[in-house]
Design a protein around this motif. Structure first.
Motif, mmCIF file in Angstrom:
data_model
loop_
_atom_site.group_PDB
_atom_site.id
_atom_site.type_symbol
_atom_site.label_atom_id
_atom_site.label_comp_id
_atom_site.label_asym_id
_atom_site.label_seq_id
_atom_site.Cartn_x
_atom_site.Cartn_y
_atom_site.Cartn_z
ATOM 1 N N LEU A 1 -11.534 4.782 -2.942
ATOM 2 C CA LEU A 1 -10.826 3.784 -3.751
ATOM 3 C C LEU A 1 -9.315 3.926 -3.602
ATOM 4 C CD1 LEU A 1 -12.989 3.774 -7.011
ATOM 5 C CD2 LEU A 1 -12.997 2.100 -5.147
ATOM 6 N N GLU A 2 -8.847 5.149 -3.406
ATOM 7 C CA GLU A 2 -7.420 5.356 -3.163
ATOM 8 C C GLU A 2 -7.004 4.690 -1.851
ATOM 9 O OE1 GLU A 2 -3.578 6.355 -3.889
ATOM 10 O OE2 GLU A 2 -5.284 6.523 -5.265
ATOM 11 N N LYS A 3 -7.881 4.745 -0.852
ATOM 12 C CA LYS A 3 -7.594 4.073 0.420
ATOM 13 C C LYS A 3 -7.568 2.553 0.240
ATOM 14 C CE LYS A 3 -9.493 7.646 3.468
ATOM 15 N NZ LYS A 3 -10.551 7.970 4.468
ATOM 16 N N VAL A 4 -8.493 2.039 -0.570
ATOM 17 C CA VAL A 4 -8.495 0.595 -0.860
ATOM 18 C C VAL A 4 -7.179 0.201 -1.518
ATOM 19 C CG1 VAL A 4 -9.588 -1.252 -2.173
ATOM 20 C CG2 VAL A 4 -11.000 0.469 -1.044
ATOM 21 N N LYS A 5 -6.742 1.002 -2.486
ATOM 22 C CA LYS A 5 -5.471 0.738 -3.171
ATOM 23 C C LYS A 5 -4.321 0.724 -2.175
ATOM 24 C CE LYS A 5 -2.454 2.651 -6.770
ATOM 25 N NZ LYS A 5 -2.314 3.728 -7.799
ATOM 26 N N GLU A 6 -4.287 1.699 -1.273
ATOM 27 C CA GLU A 6 -3.227 1.776 -0.274
ATOM 28 C C GLU A 6 -3.223 0.545 0.627
ATOM 29 O OE1 GLU A 6 -3.982 5.398 1.767
ATOM 30 O OE2 GLU A 6 -3.429 6.682 0.074
ATOM 31 N N VAL A 7 -4.411 0.109 1.034
ATOM 32 C CA VAL A 7 -4.524 -1.075 1.892
ATOM 33 C C VAL A 7 -3.993 -2.310 1.170
ATOM 34 C CG1 VAL A 7 -6.186 -2.682 2.931
ATOM 35 C CG2 VAL A 7 -6.384 -0.224 3.342
ATOM 36 N N ALA A 8 -4.380 -2.472 -0.083
ATOM 37 C CA ALA A 8 -3.931 -3.631 -0.861
ATOM 38 C C ALA A 8 -2.415 -3.636 -1.017
ATOM 39 C CB ALA A 8 -4.609 -3.638 -2.225
ATOM 40 N N ILE A 9 -1.852 -2.491 -1.346
ATOM 41 C CA ILE A 9 -0.401 -2.401 -1.539
ATOM 42 C C ILE A 9 0.329 -2.637 -0.232
ATOM 43 C CG2 ILE A 9 1.469 -0.815 -2.112
ATOM 44 C CD1 ILE A 9 -0.411 0.452 -4.192
ATOM 45 N N ARG A 10 -0.168 -2.055 0.859
ATOM 46 C CA ARG A 10 0.503 -2.204 2.149
ATOM 47 C C ARG A 10 0.541 -3.659 2.601
ATOM 48 N NH1 ARG A 10 -2.503 -0.900 6.400
ATOM 49 N NH2 ARG A 10 -3.387 0.875 5.271
ATOM 50 N N HIS A 11 -0.559 -4.354 2.437
ATOM 51 C CA HIS A 11 -0.594 -5.756 2.862
ATOM 52 C C HIS A 11 0.194 -6.653 1.901
ATOM 53 C CE1 HIS A 11 -3.187 -5.590 6.402
ATOM 54 N NE2 HIS A 11 -3.769 -4.565 5.799
ATOM 55 N N SER A 12 0.263 -6.254 0.647
ATOM 56 C CA SER A 12 1.116 -6.981 -0.298
ATOM 57 C C SER A 12 2.574 -6.881 0.128
ATOM 58 C CB SER A 12 0.949 -6.411 -1.713
ATOM 59 O OG SER A 12 -0.361 -6.618 -2.189
ATOM 60 N N LYS A 13 3.010 -5.677 0.499
ATOM 61 C CA LYS A 13 4.392 -5.449 0.925
ATOM 62 C C LYS A 13 4.677 -6.213 2.220
ATOM 63 C CE LYS A 13 5.098 -0.923 -1.226
ATOM 64 N NZ LYS A 13 5.333 0.525 -0.978
ATOM 65 N N ALA A 14 3.674 -6.282 3.098
ATOM 66 C CA ALA A 14 3.860 -7.000 4.367
ATOM 67 C C ALA A 14 4.118 -8.482 4.129
ATOM 68 C CB ALA A 14 2.635 -6.810 5.254
ATOM 69 N N LEU A 15 3.531 -9.016 3.076
ATOM 70 C CA LEU A 15 3.741 -10.437 2.757
ATOM 71 C C LEU A 15 5.182 -10.681 2.341
ATOM 72 C CD1 LEU A 15 0.537 -11.324 0.704
ATOM 73 C CD2 LEU A 15 1.031 -11.880 3.079
#
Length: 212
Positions: A195-209
């Motif tokens: 779940l920590e990896k899922v959180k990291e993925v979500a945050i990273r792609h949010s920042k990319a936007l």
């Protein structure tokens, strides 16, 4: 960027890890409001002979009855949400070595020549969705990352083959949580790490936007 999240589990998050992965992603993805396509909430009639008959009817200029219109509306909606999306997130479990039937139906809706792929003059298959990106979020209670188990796993492998090999989409991230049923003593740690990896993925792609 238009973001589509395809939710393929109707079990509650306290009972199903892929549902918790979906919730974790949604809680940590900011900047854009994703479109959620909940496969168990949508009207998704199974793909079969009825659809074949509708296609034949349309090809000959026939008028569709109410049930036939329902079938085509379901298929068209799936195609529309895929067409509009730049980033597609699939959150799904491994059920009985494969994907849920609802997810298979969704794939059947969009797996269409002239839409997600085509054939060229030499009869070769050409992908038509090369501009779209995909994130796969999957949970499986057993262990399938070993050489002994890999050949049995037909959920993530199937999704990889279809979205990349046929549709031409690019998988930009993949999070798999596995072994929590096979190793109950380690379940809490395995789930928390995933779940920590899922959180990291979500945050990273949010920042990319934000930088686009």
């Amino acid at each position: 960027m238009n973001v589509l999240v395809v939710k393929a589990n109707n079990r509650p998050a306290d009972q199903a890890i892929s549902s918790k992965m979906y919730e974790t992603f949604m809680e940590n993805f900011t900047g854009v409001e994703p479109v959620v396509y909940d496969l168990f909430a949508e009207d998704t009639p199974y793909f079969g002979q009825q659809y074949m008959e509708v296609f034949g009817k349309l090809a000959t200029g026939g008028v569709l009855n109410e049930e036939e219109q329902r079938l085509m509306a379901a298929k068209q909606k799936a195609m529309d949400v895929i067409s509009a999306a730049d980033l597609i997130v699939f959150a799904f479990p491994l059920w009985n070595l494969s994907i849920p039937a609802k997810l298979q139906t969704f794939i059947d809706y969009i797996y269409q020549s002239g839409f997600t792929f085509k054939y060229n003059e030499q009869g070769q298959q050409v992908s038509l969705m090369n501009d779209k990106k995909v994130i796969l979020l999957n949970a499986r209670g057993g262990i399938y990352s070993t050489p002994e188990g890999a050949g049995l796993e037909m959920a993530v492998n199937y999704m990889r083959n279809v979205v990349t090999g046929v549709f031409g989409m690019q998988i930009v991230d993949e999070v798999i949580i596995e072994g929590h049923n096979a190793m109950p003593a380690q379940a809490a740690d395995l789930i928390a790490a995933g779940l920590e990896k899922v959180k990291e993925v979500a945050i990273r792609h949010s920042k990319a936007l934000v930088t686009q």
